[in-house]
Design a protein around this motif. Structure first.
Motif, PDB file in Angstrom:
ATOM      1  N   GLU A  75     -25.938  45.920   2.047  1.00 59.09           N
ATOM      2  CA  GLU A  75     -25.135  44.520   1.032  1.00 59.09           C
ATOM      3  C   GLU A  75     -25.929  44.511  -0.089  1.00 59.09           C
ATOM      4  N   LYS A  76     -26.768  43.986   0.315  1.00 59.88           N
ATOM      5  CA  LYS A  76     -28.312  42.914  -0.724  1.00 59.88           C
ATOM      6  C   LYS A  76     -28.802  44.446  -1.318  1.00 59.88           C
ATOM      7  N   GLY A  77     -29.026  45.682  -0.644  1.00 64.44           N
ATOM      8  CA  GLY A  77     -29.396  46.402  -1.393  1.00 64.44           C
ATOM      9  C   GLY A  77     -28.574  47.583  -2.882  1.00 64.44           C
ATOM     10  N   ASN A  78     -27.195  47.159  -2.514  1.00 69.59           N
ATOM     11  CA  ASN A  78     -25.655  47.601  -3.826  1.00 69.59           C
ATOM     12  C   ASN A  78     -26.329  46.531  -4.502  1.00 69.59           C
ATOM     13  N   LEU A  79     -26.097  45.003  -4.235  1.00 72.70           N
ATOM     14  CA  LEU A  79     -26.694  44.019  -4.903  1.00 72.70           C
ATOM     15  C   LEU A  79     -27.398  44.453  -6.002  1.00 72.70           C
ATOM     16  N   LEU A  80     -28.740  44.637  -5.783  1.00 73.52           N
ATOM     17  CA  LEU A  80     -30.100  44.662  -6.295  1.00 73.52           C
ATOM     18  C   LEU A  80     -30.083  45.931  -6.849  1.00 73.52           C
ATOM     19  N   LYS A  81     -29.122  46.958  -7.079  1.00 71.09           N
ATOM     20  CA  LYS A  81     -28.964  47.932  -7.310  1.00 71.09           C
ATOM     21  C   LYS A  81     -28.289  47.605  -8.392  1.00 71.09           C
ATOM     22  N   GLU A  82     -26.588  46.705  -8.167  1.00 78.27           N
ATOM     23  CA  GLU A  82     -25.984  46.788  -9.322  1.00 78.27           C
ATOM     24  C   GLU A  82     -27.181  45.880 -10.493  1.00 78.27           C
ATOM     25  N   LEU A  83     -27.313  44.936  -9.756  1.00 80.23           N
ATOM     26  CA  LEU A  83     -28.230  44.047 -10.725  1.00 80.23           C
ATOM     27  C   LEU A  83     -29.037  44.820 -11.995  1.00 80.23           C
ATOM     28  N   PHE A  84     -29.747  45.226 -11.126  1.00 82.91           N
ATOM     29  CA  PHE A  84     -31.146  46.817 -11.694  1.00 82.91           C
ATOM     30  C   PHE A  84     -30.106  47.322 -12.987  1.00 82.91           C
ATOM     31  N   GLY A 109     -33.917  35.208 -19.098  1.00 88.35           N
ATOM     32  CA  GLY A 109     -31.892  34.792 -18.493  1.00 88.35           C
ATOM     33  C   GLY A 109     -32.140  35.772 -17.381  1.00 88.35           C
ATOM     34  N   ALA A 110     -32.634  37.286 -17.113  1.00 85.28           N
ATOM     35  CA  ALA A 110     -33.103  37.472 -15.993  1.00 85.28           C
ATOM     36  C   ALA A 110     -33.854  37.303 -15.094  1.00 85.28           C
ATOM     37  N   ILE A 111     -34.344  36.474 -15.532  1.00 85.54           N
ATOM     38  CA  ILE A 111     -35.230  35.683 -14.151  1.00 85.54           C
ATOM     39  C   ILE A 111     -34.149  34.540 -13.309  1.00 85.54           C
ATOM     40  N   VAL A 112     -33.899  34.284 -14.421  1.00 86.96           N
ATOM     41  CA  VAL A 112     -32.726  33.286 -13.551  1.00 86.96           C
ATOM     42  C   VAL A 112     -31.944  33.864 -12.908  1.00 86.96           C
ATOM     43  N   LEU A 113     -31.516  34.313 -13.361  1.00 88.94           N
ATOM     44  CA  LEU A 113     -29.999  35.114 -12.769  1.00 88.94           C
ATOM     45  C   LEU A 113     -30.227  35.982 -11.708  1.00 88.94           C
ATOM     46  N   GLY A 114     -31.295  36.662 -11.590  1.00 89.88           N
ATOM     47  CA  GLY A 114     -32.056  37.437 -10.690  1.00 89.88           C
ATOM     48  C   GLY A 114     -32.404  36.944  -9.293  1.00 89.88           C
ATOM     49  N   TYR A 115     -33.035  35.325  -9.814  1.00 84.60           N
ATOM     50  CA  TYR A 115     -33.398  34.512  -8.723  1.00 84.60           C
ATOM     51  C   TYR A 115     -31.524  34.159  -8.190  1.00 84.60           C
ATOM     52  N   MET A 134     -29.055  35.095  -8.291  1.00 85.07           N
ATOM     53  CA  MET A 134     -28.086  36.462  -6.827  1.00 85.07           C
ATOM     54  C   MET A 134     -29.316  37.130  -5.815  1.00 85.07           C
ATOM     55  N   ALA A 135     -30.134  36.884  -5.868  1.00 80.46           N
ATOM     56  CA  ALA A 135     -30.910  37.812  -4.899  1.00 80.46           C
ATOM     57  C   ALA A 135     -32.375  36.985  -5.010  1.00 80.46           C
ATOM     58  N   GLY A 136     -32.726  35.826  -5.107  1.00 80.62           N
ATOM     59  CA  GLY A 136     -33.932  35.362  -5.038  1.00 80.62           C
ATOM     60  C   GLY A 136     -34.981  35.932  -5.312  1.00 80.62           C
ATOM     61  N   ILE A 137     -36.210  36.705  -4.603  1.00 79.45           N
ATOM     62  CA  ILE A 137     -37.526  37.084  -5.504  1.00 79.45           C
ATOM     63  C   ILE A 137     -37.167  38.375  -5.837  1.00 79.45           C
ATOM     64  N   LEU A 138     -36.600  38.882  -5.099  1.00 82.02           N
ATOM     65  CA  LEU A 138     -36.782  40.382  -4.974  1.00 82.02           C
ATOM     66  C   LEU A 138     -35.830  40.656  -6.715  1.00 82.02           C
ATOM     67  N   GLY A 139     -34.643  39.804  -6.641  1.00 88.11           N
ATOM     68  CA  GLY A 139     -33.996  39.481  -7.645  1.00 88.11           C
ATOM     69  C   GLY A 139     -34.781  39.622  -8.946  1.00 88.11           C
ATOM     70  N   ILE A 140     -35.123  38.903  -8.892  1.00 93.13           N
ATOM     71  CA  ILE A 140     -36.529  38.307 -10.251  1.00 93.13           C
ATOM     72  C   ILE A 140     -36.909  39.682 -10.815  1.00 93.13           C
ATOM     73  N   ILE A 141     -37.482  40.224  -9.387  1.00 93.14           N
ATOM     74  CA  ILE A 141     -38.362  41.604  -9.774  1.00 93.14           C
ATOM     75  C   ILE A 141     -37.231  42.308 -10.177  1.00 93.14           C
ATOM     76  N   VAL A 142     -35.784  43.036  -9.767  1.00 95.10           N
ATOM     77  CA  VAL A 142     -35.365  43.661 -10.506  1.00 95.10           C
ATOM     78  C   VAL A 142     -34.713  43.861 -11.325  1.00 95.10           C
ATOM     79  N   CYS A 143     -33.304  42.683 -12.006  1.00 93.19           N
ATOM     80  CA  CYS A 143     -33.611  42.193 -12.669  1.00 93.19           C
ATOM     81  C   CYS A 143     -34.806  42.092 -14.232  1.00 93.19           C
ATOM     82  N   VAL A 144     -35.625  41.934 -14.000  1.00 91.29           N
ATOM     83  CA  VAL A 144     -37.320  41.460 -15.037  1.00 91.29           C
ATOM     84  C   VAL A 144     -37.306  43.332 -15.057  1.00 91.29           C
ATOM     85  N   LEU A 145     -37.597  44.273 -14.669  1.00 97.62           N
ATOM     86  CA  LEU A 145     -37.946  45.539 -14.362  1.00 97.62           C
ATOM     87  C   LEU A 145     -36.442  46.142 -15.536  1.00 97.62           C
TER      88      LEU A 145
END
Length: 186
Positions: free
Chosen positions: A3-12, A67-73, A75-86
């Motif tokens: 589920e977290k993988g799907n969330l990260l994929k959706e965020l990216f 905004g991507a940093i705040v949203l990513g954090y 939704m998914a913590g540090i990994l969410g930040i990385i995914v959203c910023v990329l």
């Protein structure tokens, strides 16, 4: 974990898509972020979106990346930040690289110039829409106080050319004073 993988994929892919088709800077992406993450996916509510925008505006750097940093954090913590910023920085990086490579061709092309001119009008409309939506959201509480703050801020900046940073600092001081006064009453 799946589920977290799907969330990260959706965020990216959501941030990649929004960043690819956002012309005009950070304020344009705000309405698109709201549409995607508040209205469509329901990951955050409208108040959280306003908080996200406020944080993104006061932090140094581009509003879209902040905004991507705040949203990513959120939704998914540090990994969410990385995914959203990329997802947010890849499209402009690619587009700017292409434009830089073909700069001489773009600068003299009348069709490209006309397209960019037309995009300005659309960007202005989107920015007005974002400001209007944010204004309505802020007006839920303390209407009179908020209308006075907006009006005074506009007058100070537009008519007296007072730097917006001084107005933001004054609003911050006002908010802190109000917070401490309310805290003592409770």
């Amino acid at each position: 974990m799946k589920e977290k993988g799907n969330l990260l994929k959706e965020l990216f892919f959501s941030t990649l898509y929004l960043s690819t088709f956002t012309f005009g800077g950070g304020y344009v992406i705000v309405s698109l972020l709201k549409d995607r993450f508040v209205d469509q996916l329901h990951y955050i509510d409208e108040k959280e979106m306003l908080d996200l925008v406020a944080i993104a505006q006061v932090a140094p750097g581009a509003i879209a990346v902040n905004g991507a940093i705040v949203l990513g954090y959120k939704m998914a913590g540090i990994l969410g930040i990385i995914v959203c910023v990329l997802g947010t920085i890849i499209p402009p990086l690619v587009i700017i690289s292409i434009i830089a490579y073909f700069y001489q061709i773009f600068i003299t092309n009348k069709i490209v110039s006309a397209m960019l001119l037309g995009m300005r009008a659309g960007i202005c409309a989107i920015i007005v829409s974002v400001v209007y939506d944010m204004f309505l959201s802020v007006m839920d509480q303390n209407k009179i106080r908020n209308i006075i703050i907006v009006g005074v801020s506009f007058i100070l900046n537009y008519f007296f050319q007072i730097n917006i940073m001084y107005i933001i600092i004054a609003c911050l001081i006002f908010a802190l004073l109000e917070f401490f006064v309310r805290g003592r009453k409770i």
